[in-house]
Design a protein around this motif. Structure first.
Motif, PDB file in Angstrom:
ATOM      1  N   ALA A 219      -5.850   0.188  -7.380  1.00 33.33           N
ATOM      2  CA  ALA A 219      -6.578   1.439  -7.166  1.00 33.33           C
ATOM      3  C   ALA A 219      -5.619   2.628  -7.081  1.00 33.33           C
ATOM      4  O   ALA A 219      -4.495   2.511  -6.592  1.00 33.33           O
ATOM      5  CB  ALA A 219      -7.410   1.347  -5.893  1.00 33.33           C
TER       6      ALA A 219
ATOM      7  N   LEU B 257      -4.395   5.764  -5.316  1.00 32.80           N
ATOM      8  CA  LEU B 257      -4.453   6.104  -3.897  1.00 32.80           C
ATOM      9  C   LEU B 257      -4.234   7.590  -3.627  1.00 32.80           C
ATOM     10  O   LEU B 257      -4.171   8.001  -2.466  1.00 32.80           O
ATOM     11  CB  LEU B 257      -3.391   5.296  -3.126  1.00 32.80           C
ATOM     12  CG  LEU B 257      -3.472   3.775  -3.271  1.00 32.80           C
ATOM     13  CD1 LEU B 257      -2.422   3.109  -2.391  1.00 32.80           C
ATOM     14  CD2 LEU B 257      -4.863   3.271  -2.916  1.00 32.80           C
TER      15      LEU B 257
ATOM     16  N   PHE C 142     -10.644   2.217  -2.721  1.00 30.96           N
ATOM     17  CA  PHE C 142      -9.194   2.019  -2.676  1.00 30.96           C
ATOM     18  C   PHE C 142      -8.797   0.591  -2.320  1.00 30.96           C
ATOM     19  O   PHE C 142      -7.613   0.294  -2.172  1.00 30.96           O
ATOM     20  CB  PHE C 142      -8.580   2.985  -1.650  1.00 30.96           C
ATOM     21  CG  PHE C 142      -9.028   4.403  -1.822  1.00 30.96           C
ATOM     22  CD1 PHE C 142      -8.565   5.171  -2.885  1.00 30.96           C
ATOM     23  CD2 PHE C 142      -9.938   4.969  -0.944  1.00 30.96           C
ATOM     24  CE1 PHE C 142      -8.985   6.475  -3.046  1.00 30.96           C
ATOM     25  CE2 PHE C 142     -10.366   6.274  -1.095  1.00 30.96           C
ATOM     26  CZ  PHE C 142      -9.895   7.032  -2.157  1.00 30.96           C
TER      27      PHE C 142
ATOM     28  N   LEU D  95      -6.198   1.831   5.322  1.00 28.72           N
ATOM     29  CA  LEU D  95      -6.400   0.993   4.134  1.00 28.72           C
ATOM     30  C   LEU D  95      -5.664  -0.332   4.272  1.00 28.72           C
ATOM     31  O   LEU D  95      -6.249  -1.400   4.032  1.00 28.72           O
ATOM     32  CB  LEU D  95      -5.920   1.736   2.886  1.00 28.72           C
ATOM     33  CG  LEU D  95      -5.985   0.941   1.580  1.00 28.72           C
ATOM     34  CD1 LEU D  95      -7.415   0.526   1.264  1.00 28.72           C
ATOM     35  CD2 LEU D  95      -5.385   1.735   0.427  1.00 28.72           C
TER      36      LEU D  95
ATOM     37  N   THR E 166       0.822  -1.210   0.000  1.00 29.06           N
ATOM     38  CA  THR E 166       0.000   0.000   0.000  1.00 29.06           C
ATOM     39  C   THR E 166       0.859   1.263   0.000  1.00 29.06           C
ATOM     40  O   THR E 166       0.664   2.165  -0.822  1.00 29.06           O
ATOM     41  CB  THR E 166      -0.927   0.011   1.230  1.00 29.06           C
ATOM     42  OG1 THR E 166      -1.839  -1.093   1.143  1.00 29.06           O
ATOM     43  CG2 THR E 166      -1.713   1.306   1.312  1.00 29.06           C
TER      44      THR E 166
END
Length: 475
Positions: A247, A249, A242, A206, A116
């Protein structure tokens, strides 16, 4: 943070980042987060706009990130987790993609956080800029204080009993610490501004949700970043766009993307939060939450709404007592001295003292919240406050100088919390737990923290002259 250039240590401006390109850059980031305990708001925090009261504890999760001064077209990432007996290996390639080595053990929270944060950094800064920041290798060390993990305790009969887990949110603390370390080393953030904290918070939320496979309330991650506060969750749909692997971000780098709300939370002078870990197999929180929500969906209103009002009143009354302690300190000290005497809360003289009525009402509110939680558990068929915990809490509440005692968060068998009015009262609580015969309980060596209780870090940047052979810095 500290910036060191050619051996000289200078205090860096809070908004200044060292720019690469003047030589080879070595960055060592040392973020640490605190664990937390929710003293009010369990279950209700899953729905907006209900609030929870989350206290940051002194138990810490540590992350040490160290980049290489040697440049590379790819970055080898090694993560050491000694308490899990794991060493994880990843590779960030020239396109910014993260590849896990074939023999790498699984650690979903570590892996998802790496993916992430470095994806967000790559999208925002570009893969080459991130690789320039990280160098050819990135070494990460993760460790938590002993309070996070199962341990053996000796009970009243010298029997060693294993505490399976303490329920302090080690996954959230790990995720928040690792998120911040990676964001610092990759150049995504470079100071402790409010914007930097929001970026760490959003990305950690997230990562934690993807690793869990669901969008939770996020109170534990929020506390790991911001410390003690009242918390109202973000809308789950705000994070849904997200959750995919590819995705974009960028919006998470803006503070307004997640609409969670935080308010100030403090305890008045003289009070402290204690935590006791209870021996046993622990509780399965996800199953408990599902059953309570199923019950609530078919039984709206009632005890759920009553508990929401009580939680709000607890937060308000704590704020009122803090103000009274600051504006009339001598009266407050006299009142607190009376409050720790035997039978103080049953007598009228405490309520007649300045701030005494406020303190008495606060204890009543905590008792009311505990009653509503126990009732909700009975209606939902969930042991939010099991009988063994009820006996322990009732015995604890009999100790002079104990304001409140309860099961934190979702409740169950994991732990209990206490708000004490003096050190002598805290010592008496520990003595009570040591001799309590119905369950084995151990006071954890951590207490609530309210001042500067959010995530903190040191950041060292060593700029090595390009005309000299780079030497690794001592970390």
């Amino acid at each position: 943070y500290q910036r060191r250039v050619r051996g000289k240590s200078n205090r860096a401006d809070a908004n200044h980042c060292v720019s690469p390109g003047q030589g080879e850059l070595h960055v060592a980031a040392f973020p640490l987060t605190r664990t937390q305990v929710m003293v009010a708001g369990g279950y209700l925090v899953l729905e907006q706009p209900n609030i929870s009261l989350v206290v940051a504890l002194s138990a810490r999760f540590h992350c040490v990130c160290s980049t290489s001064p040697e440049p590379g077209s790819e970055c080898s990432i090694v993560v050491e987790c000694p308490q899990c007996d794991q060493v994880l290996h990843f590779l960030m390639d020239s396109q910014g993609q993260i590849v896990r080595s074939q023999d790498c053990p699984e650690n979903v929270f570590v892996e998802q956080t790496i993916r992430t944060v470095l994806r967000a950094a790559t999208q925002h800064l570009g893969a080459q800029a991130v690789l320039t920041q990280l160098g050819a290798s990135l070494k990460i060390e993760l460790s938590g204080d002993k309070e996070f993990y199962g341990q053996e305790i000796s009970g009243a009969h010298d029997d060693e009993v294993v505490i399976a887990k303490t329920g302090l949110g080690s996954s959230a603390a790990l995720t928040a610490a690792l998120t911040t370390g990676l964001a610092l080393c990759s150049g995504l953030i470079c100071d402790r501004s409010e914007q930097a904290l929001e970026i760490s918070h959003n990305l950690a939320q997230l990562s934690h949700c993807v690793a869990q496979g669901k969008i939770g309330s996020g109170f534990d991650v929020s506390s790991a970043i911001f410390g003690s506060h009242t918390y109202s969750r973000f809308a789950p749909e705000a994070l849904e766009p997200f959750m995919g692997d590819d995705a974009w971000l960028g919006p998470l780098l803006k503070s307004e993307t997640l609409d969670s709300r935080r308010g100030q939370l403090s305890l008045p002078t003289g009070m402290e939060v204690l935590l006791g870990a209870v021996a046993g197999d622990g509780s399965k929180t996800p199953g408990m939450v599902r059953k309570v929500l199923d019950w609530k969906n078919t039984n709206p209103g009632g005890v759920w709404e009553q508990l929401a009002l009580v939680n709000q009143s607890i937060a308000s009354k704590l704020g009122q007592l803090c103000t009274e302690a600051e504006t009339k300190p001598l009266d407050y000290v006299a009142m607190m001295a009376r409050s720790v005497q035997p039978g103080a809360f049953e007598s009228d003289d405490l309520k007649q003292m300045p701030s005494g009525q406020t303190l008495w009402e606060l204890q009543e509110l905590f008792h009311e919240a505990r009653t509503h939680l126990r009732e909700m558990g009975q209606l939902a068929g969930v042991e939010i406050e099991p009988p063994s915990q009820t006996a322990l809490l009732d015995a604890t509440m009999q100790i002079p100088g104990v304001l409140a005692a309860g099961v934190p968060g979702a409740g169950g068998f994991d732990a209990i919390y206490v708000i004490s009015l003096s050190k002598n009262s805290s010592d008496a609580v520990q003595k009570c737990w040591t001799t309590f015969s119905q369950v084995q309980v151990r006071r954890l060596e951590c207490t609530g923290e309210f001042e500067h209780s959010g995530i903190c870090w040191d950041l060292q940047r060593d700029l090595v002259s390009a005309s000299k052979d780079p030497k690794p810095s001592q970390v």
